[in-house]
Design an enzyme around this catalytic site. Structure first.
Site, short mmCIF file in Angstrom:
data_model
loop_
_atom_site.label_atom_id
_atom_site.label_comp_id
_atom_site.label_asym_id
_atom_site.label_seq_id
_atom_site.Cartn_x
_atom_site.Cartn_y
_atom_site.Cartn_z
N ARG A 1 -10.51 12.49 71.02
CA ARG A 1 -11.96 12.39 71.21
C ARG A 1 -12.44 13.16 72.43
O ARG A 1 -13.51 13.73 72.45
CB ARG A 1 -12.35 10.91 71.38
CG ARG A 1 -12.12 10.10 70.12
CD ARG A 1 -12.84 8.77 70.23
NE ARG A 1 -12.50 7.92 69.09
CZ ARG A 1 -11.58 6.97 69.13
NH1 ARG A 1 -10.92 6.73 70.24
NH2 ARG A 1 -11.34 6.25 68.06
N LYS B 1 18.08 6.58 68.09
CA LYS B 1 19.01 6.61 69.22
C LYS B 1 20.40 6.96 68.68
O LYS B 1 20.83 6.42 67.66
CB LYS B 1 19.06 5.23 69.90
CG LYS B 1 17.76 4.89 70.65
CD LYS B 1 17.90 3.57 71.37
CE LYS B 1 16.57 3.05 71.87
NZ LYS B 1 16.07 3.72 73.07
N HIS C 1 12.79 -2.94 65.48
CA HIS C 1 14.05 -2.52 66.09
C HIS C 1 15.22 -3.48 65.80
O HIS C 1 16.29 -3.07 65.39
CB HIS C 1 13.91 -2.40 67.62
CG HIS C 1 12.72 -1.60 68.06
ND1 HIS C 1 12.27 -0.49 67.39
CD2 HIS C 1 11.88 -1.76 69.12
CE1 HIS C 1 11.21 0.01 68.02
NE2 HIS C 1 10.95 -0.75 69.06
N LYS D 1 11.51 -9.61 77.74
CA LYS D 1 11.08 -8.76 78.86
C LYS D 1 11.36 -9.49 80.16
O LYS D 1 11.47 -10.71 80.19
CB LYS D 1 9.59 -8.47 78.74
CG LYS D 1 9.26 -7.71 77.46
CD LYS D 1 8.14 -6.75 77.65
CE LYS D 1 7.87 -5.94 76.41
NZ LYS D 1 8.75 -4.79 76.23
#
Ligand code: BG6
Length: 518
Positions: free
Chosen positions: A72, A212, A270, A370
């Site tokens: 944009r 990977k 994943h 996390k």
């Protein structure tokens, strides 16, 4: 000069130079134009453009190649090139020189547009046609959607309606990043929109874990060695653990993560892909369709979660303040864009049962979170203990069972633990490790691999629509049930920098097992 990628001399530090590989020639794709939607965004700057630059340095891009950035923001070609030069300098120290960067960015162009404005796709088509002529790319196009998922459908539909998805002289491929939907219904809707404009053969649903090297190696390791496959079943394996632990918090992605949480962000894609590669049968041919067929069979065999007994199979967590490598870090609820009373999980541990012949009675324990103490992604296969301990008089306790660990990152490699006699002693055993490390032998990083594959038309490392449906079919009822529960007032329930919430250990302890230490 314009069409020449700068040459590399010799091997790049830490990588095998293309010319030194044996039996592993990486083919340079056919001429191609790459259109990046969201070209002024974070993903383009951090991953896509630096990866293309590396491919260029490694002489893995076709000479006839260009990038058309679309976003944009109003920008000229030159401004876009300058911005991407800065992005490359920041993101990719490997092999960087001003000259090579200038030669690469000469192939970058830019067109500003409003994604929802159909009439602007005419201008896009005209620009694309003129660049294709200039660079002689034979009409081969890749559209890479590096845009927020909320605008996927608008762009896909407009690409279809404007005829850009049609394959006239060359191919037309589309790459979409995860998330593919946020539940079964939205994933199906997105897939329907995709298929209205593109054939499944043209669609590349990206999961960067599949790209990977160590993840690709799971299949090679299992099916190119005759000694492991006979052991790879319920007769010899006690259980499997899959861990993807991160030390990072949510950073600036709070807005996205609040609508996602760890189950959507890491498990639907994943982690279930890692599980499928570990559990699948050998296809007759190493070919995209066949491999994806076998993965779909695994997804179909996973036992649906018993929603009435989730405390036996699921543990969720959210991180509190804590400390990592000596630095204090905030709680999830204190991160930017996160609600002060957020119930979004940043950690999950699941016990998954695969109801098929090979895996009957072998639980798969999956965990990801996390702000954990360590950054580590690995698959560990825990073998059964020996059936009879003939050393029982000489040894105090039992002996550790063999464990095979496929280390995905960091310290990529494979380790097998086994028992060996302590020298000198009469009967004293020690667990020792046979170890293979991939350190310093990588060829391509995940985004480089993905970009090459979608230009080469190889869908092996991308998710197919049925696989996406099946993983959402498994997780959607679970997520809905968990989100509907009010009893998550124990959040936050683990300290940043720890191994995760305590009940996760209980999940395995109940079965007489333990997680591998992080
Ligand atoms: C992404 C997730 O898909 O994968 C992120 O959205 C996560 O939340 C990342 O941090 C992990 O990838 P990697 O390659 O750093 O392990």
């Amino acid at each position: 000069m314009e069409d020449q990628c700068p040459a590399l001399s010799g091997a790049v530090a830490g990588k095998i130079a293309p010319e030194t590989e044996q039996n592993c020639i990486i083919e340079v794709p056919q001429p191609c134009g790459l259109v990046i939607f969201g070209a002024s965004g974070d993903l383009a700057e951090r991953k896509i453009i630096p990866s293309l630059y590396h491919l260029c340095l490694d002489k893995l891009l076709p000479d006839n190649f260009f990038v058309l950035g679309v976003a944009r923001t109003a920008m000229s070609d030159d401004q876009f090139r300058k911005a991407m030069e800065n992005a490359i300098r920041t993101a990719s120290p490997r092999g960087y020189t001003d000259e090579s960067c200038r030669l690469f960015t000469e192939k970058l162009y830019y067109i500003p547009m409003d994604y929802g404005e159909f009439s602007q796709y005419r201008a896009l088509t005209d620009r694309l046609l003129s660049l294709e002529k200039k660079h002689n790319t034979l009409g081969n196009r890749v559209f890479y959607l590096a845009i927020p998922p909320a605008v996927y459908e608008t762009v896909i539909q407009n690409l279809g309606d404007s005829g850009l998805s049609q394959e006239k002289s060359g191919y037309s491929h589309i790459v979409i990043e995860k998330p593919v939907g946020r539940d079964l219904a939205s994933a199906r809707k997105l897939n329907v929109t995709l298929r209205r404009s593109f054939g499944e053969r043209q669609i590349y649903r990206m999961d960067h874990y599949l790209a990977k090297e160590t993840v690709q190696n799971i299949l090679m390791f299992r099916f190119a060695n005759s000694i492991f496959e006979p052991l790879w079943n319920r007769q010899y394996i006690d259980h499997v653990q899959i861990t993807v632990a991160e030390t990072l918090g949510i950073g600036h992605r709070g807005g996205y993560y609040e609508t996602s949480g760890v189950l959507r962000d890491m498990f639907q894609n994943h982690i279930l892909q890692l599980l499928a590669l570990t559990a699948m049968e050998a296809p007759a041919l190493f070919e995209a369709g066949r491999v994806r067929d076998e993965k779909a069979k695994v997804f179909r065999s996973i036992r649906p979660f018993d929603l009435g007994r989730l405390d036996e199979t699921v543990v969720l967590g959210q991180y509190d303040r804590g400390s990592l490598e000596g630095t204090d870090v905030p709680a999830y609820r204190e991160e930017m864009g996160v609600a002060k009373d957020s119930l979004t999980p940043t950690y999950a541990a699941l016990k998954v049962i695969i109801d098929n012949w090979r895996w009957k009675g072998v639980p798969f324990y999956l965990r990801s979170g996390k702000r954990l103490s360590t950054r580590k992604a690995e698959i560990s296969v825990h073998f059964k203990p020996v059936p009879h301990l003939m050393f029982s008089q000489a040894l105090d306790g039992g002996i550790a069972a063999n464990t095979l660990v496929l280390r995905i990152q960091p310290d990529e490699g494979i380790g097998l633990s086994f028992q060996a006699k302590n020298p000198g002693s009469r009967a004293c055993l020690n667990t020792v490790l046979m170890d293979f490390s991939y350190r310093n032998v990588f060829v391509l990083d995940d985004y480089e691999r993905v970009l090459l594959d979608c230009m080469q038309g190889d869908q092996m490392l991308f998710a197919r629509d049925d696989g996406v449906d099946l993983t959402w079919e498994l997780l959607t009822p679970l997520i809905e049930k968990l989100e509907g529960e009010s009893g998550k007032d124990n959040f936050p329930n683990y300290v940043a920098g720890s191994a995760g919430p305590r009940p996760a250990a209980e999940l395995l302890r109940r079965d007489g097992r333990a997680w591998r230490p992080l």
